[in-house]
Design a protein around this motif. Structure first.
Motif, mmCIF file in Angstrom:
data_model
loop_
_atom_site.group_PDB
_atom_site.id
_atom_site.type_symbol
_atom_site.label_atom_id
_atom_site.label_comp_id
_atom_site.label_asym_id
_atom_site.label_seq_id
_atom_site.Cartn_x
_atom_site.Cartn_y
_atom_site.Cartn_z
ATOM 1 N N HIS A 171 -6.280 0.589 -6.963
ATOM 2 C CA HIS A 171 -5.636 1.716 -7.659
ATOM 3 C C HIS A 171 -5.712 1.483 -9.158
ATOM 4 N N PRO A 172 -6.922 1.485 -9.734
ATOM 5 C CA PRO A 172 -7.067 1.159 -11.156
ATOM 6 C C PRO A 172 -6.414 2.165 -12.095
ATOM 7 N N ASP A 173 -6.140 3.378 -11.605
ATOM 8 C CA ASP A 173 -5.536 4.393 -12.470
ATOM 9 C C ASP A 173 -4.006 4.351 -12.461
ATOM 10 N N MET A 174 -3.421 3.498 -11.603
ATOM 11 C CA MET A 174 -1.964 3.392 -11.524
ATOM 12 C C MET A 174 -1.497 2.205 -12.364
ATOM 13 N N ALA A 175 -0.517 2.444 -13.215
ATOM 14 C CA ALA A 175 0.061 1.341 -13.984
ATOM 15 C C ALA A 175 0.746 0.367 -13.034
ATOM 16 N N ARG A 206 4.610 7.546 -8.875
ATOM 17 C CA ARG A 206 4.222 8.604 -9.798
ATOM 18 C C ARG A 206 3.523 8.043 -11.031
ATOM 19 N N ARG A 207 4.028 6.915 -11.555
ATOM 20 C CA ARG A 207 3.443 6.397 -12.791
ATOM 21 C C ARG A 207 3.231 4.886 -12.780
ATOM 22 N N GLU A 208 3.998 4.157 -11.967
ATOM 23 C CA GLU A 208 3.882 2.705 -12.005
ATOM 24 C C GLU A 208 4.431 2.086 -10.728
ATOM 25 N N CYS A 261 -1.732 -10.162 -1.949
ATOM 26 C CA CYS A 261 -1.757 -8.776 -1.448
ATOM 27 C C CYS A 261 -1.561 -7.787 -2.597
ATOM 28 N N TRP A 262 -0.723 -8.146 -3.541
ATOM 29 C CA TRP A 262 -0.450 -7.300 -4.699
ATOM 30 C C TRP A 262 -1.701 -7.103 -5.548
ATOM 31 N N ARG A 263 -2.399 -8.195 -5.840
ATOM 32 C CA ARG A 263 -3.596 -8.089 -6.665
ATOM 33 C C ARG A 263 -4.677 -7.252 -5.980
ATOM 34 N N THR A 264 -4.811 -7.410 -4.661
ATOM 35 C CA THR A 264 -5.804 -6.642 -3.916
ATOM 36 C C THR A 264 -5.489 -5.151 -3.961
ATOM 37 N N ASP A 275 0.829 -1.211 0.000
ATOM 38 C CA ASP A 275 0.000 0.000 0.000
ATOM 39 C C ASP A 275 0.860 1.255 0.000
ATOM 40 N N HIS A 276 1.951 1.237 0.778
ATOM 41 C CA HIS A 276 2.821 2.421 0.813
ATOM 42 C C HIS A 276 3.462 2.654 -0.548
ATOM 43 N N ALA A 277 3.818 1.597 -1.242
ATOM 44 C CA ALA A 277 4.414 1.762 -2.569
ATOM 45 C C ALA A 277 3.453 2.493 -3.502
#
Length: 341
Positions: free
Chosen positions: A201-205, A171-173, A193-196, A164-166
């Motif tokens: 954050h659907p707008d983050m690559a 900024r872009r991905e 955890c990554w997929r969740t 989550d902190h990442a």
């Protein structure tokens, strides 16, 4: 006054921390430095205590902390380093290790292609779990039938919060790195955890890579990375690779953070370098840039930006220590940065 705990430590630590503190003082921000000069290998060799409960309390009661380096060849056991660095990370729950890598000057890059040199990424490393917890043991040590076991610990809470902190700093991905194809159980937890987090954050690559592929990409085209998030051991390795392609470990800064508490422990990545300790040839830039991370996290963003700009100018103009091709000693290299503020 804002109190900052300072642990100069061992080897070149006191030399580079001195320049970092002098640079922070240049901004006249009312920072009050609490020096824990006794936390070093001399004290450990005399008392067998790496960091006392009182020391931990002093650091914890400060707004932030700045550390130079821990390590001494006279200490044969890893208990000393673990007793300082890992105890602070674990006791203060500094679960984010934040390591930015940005090329300060083209002349510092070991990469041949111009396009690949514009390194500007961050490795977010989980800092309180993984292989560094000390879980494990050995059976029949010292013989031909010795068995050694180190446990790679991952928890849902620890993994989810660092992922989550990442996303919060990207900024872009965000690129999540694991080895789930070989390390099934821990890798599977990181994958879930990554997929969740990615779904929130659907707008983050987003991107996933195995650690061996990520290491290869880091040395062929590091410009493809923005934020990498990974576990403790993979992050330790990848962040050193990132610092090498961004100009060398002497310029590498880091922060150990608890974002909820707003507390950070800031330190250069380079270690104590006992072979050059006391010679005033150590590069202070990693410590100075770590102090810049401290400034930014205290809310002094303009000052942090000025500090980074001053460092970049000094490097570009060749006013550096010999490891970066300059003629200056540690003190004069620090002065060169401050002259450009």
């Amino acid at each position: 006054m804002t109190r900052i705990a300072v642990i100069p430590g061992d080897g070149i630590g006191p030399e580079v921390v001195e320049q970092a503190v002098l640079t922070l003082d240049e901004f006249r921000l009312g920072l009050d430095f609490d020096f824990l000069d006794h936390v070093n290998a001399d004290t450990y060799l005399r008392t067998d205590v790496a960091l006392s409960d009182e020391d931990v309390a002093r650091v914890a009661s400060s707004r932030s902390a700045l550390l130079g380096a821990i390590g001494d060849p006279r200490v044969g056991s890893p208990a000393y380093g673990r007793g300082v660095l890992l105890r602070l990370r674990f006791d203060l729950d500094l679960y984010v290790n934040y390591r930015p890598a940005k090329l300060l000057s083209d002349r510092l890059s070991p990469l041949r292609r111009d396009r690949a040199r514009a390194v500007d990424c961050v490795v977010i490393r989980e800092n309180t779990e993984g292989l560094y917890t000390g879980l494990g043991g050995s059976l029949r040590p010292g013989g031909g039938h010795e068995i050694a076991l180190d446990i790679d610990l991952s928890t849902h809470r620890g993994t989810a919060r660092v992922v989550d902190h990442a996303f919060s700093v990207a900024r872009r991905e965000v690129c999540m790195v694991d080895k789930a194809n070989a390390v099934e159980h821990g890798g599977g937890l990181w994958q879930r955890c990554w997929r969740t987090a990615a779904a929130r954050h659907p707008d983050m690559a987003t991107r996933h890579m195995y650690v061996d592929a990520a290491a290869m990409r880091m040395v062929t085209d590091p410009t493809t990375f923005d934020v990498i998030v990974t576990n403790n051991s993979y992050g330790d390795i990848l962040s050193d690779v990132a610092s090498a392609v961004a100009g060398g470990i002497g310029t590498a800064a880091s922060a150990n953070l608890n974002p909820e508490r707003g507390f950070g422990l800031y330190e250069p990545v380079h270690g104590s370098a006992p072979d050059i300790a006391g010679k005033q040839v150590a590069n202070p830039i990693g410590a100075i840039l770590s102090a810049g991370l401290l400034l930014a996290d205290l809310g002094h963003t303009a000052e942090a930006a000025a500090l980074r700009h001053a460092v970049a100018r000094a490097v570009t103009e060749g006013e550096t220590t010999p490891d970066l091709g300059g003629p200056l000693d540690t003190r004069k290299a620090g002065q060169a940065v401050r002259a450009r503020l």
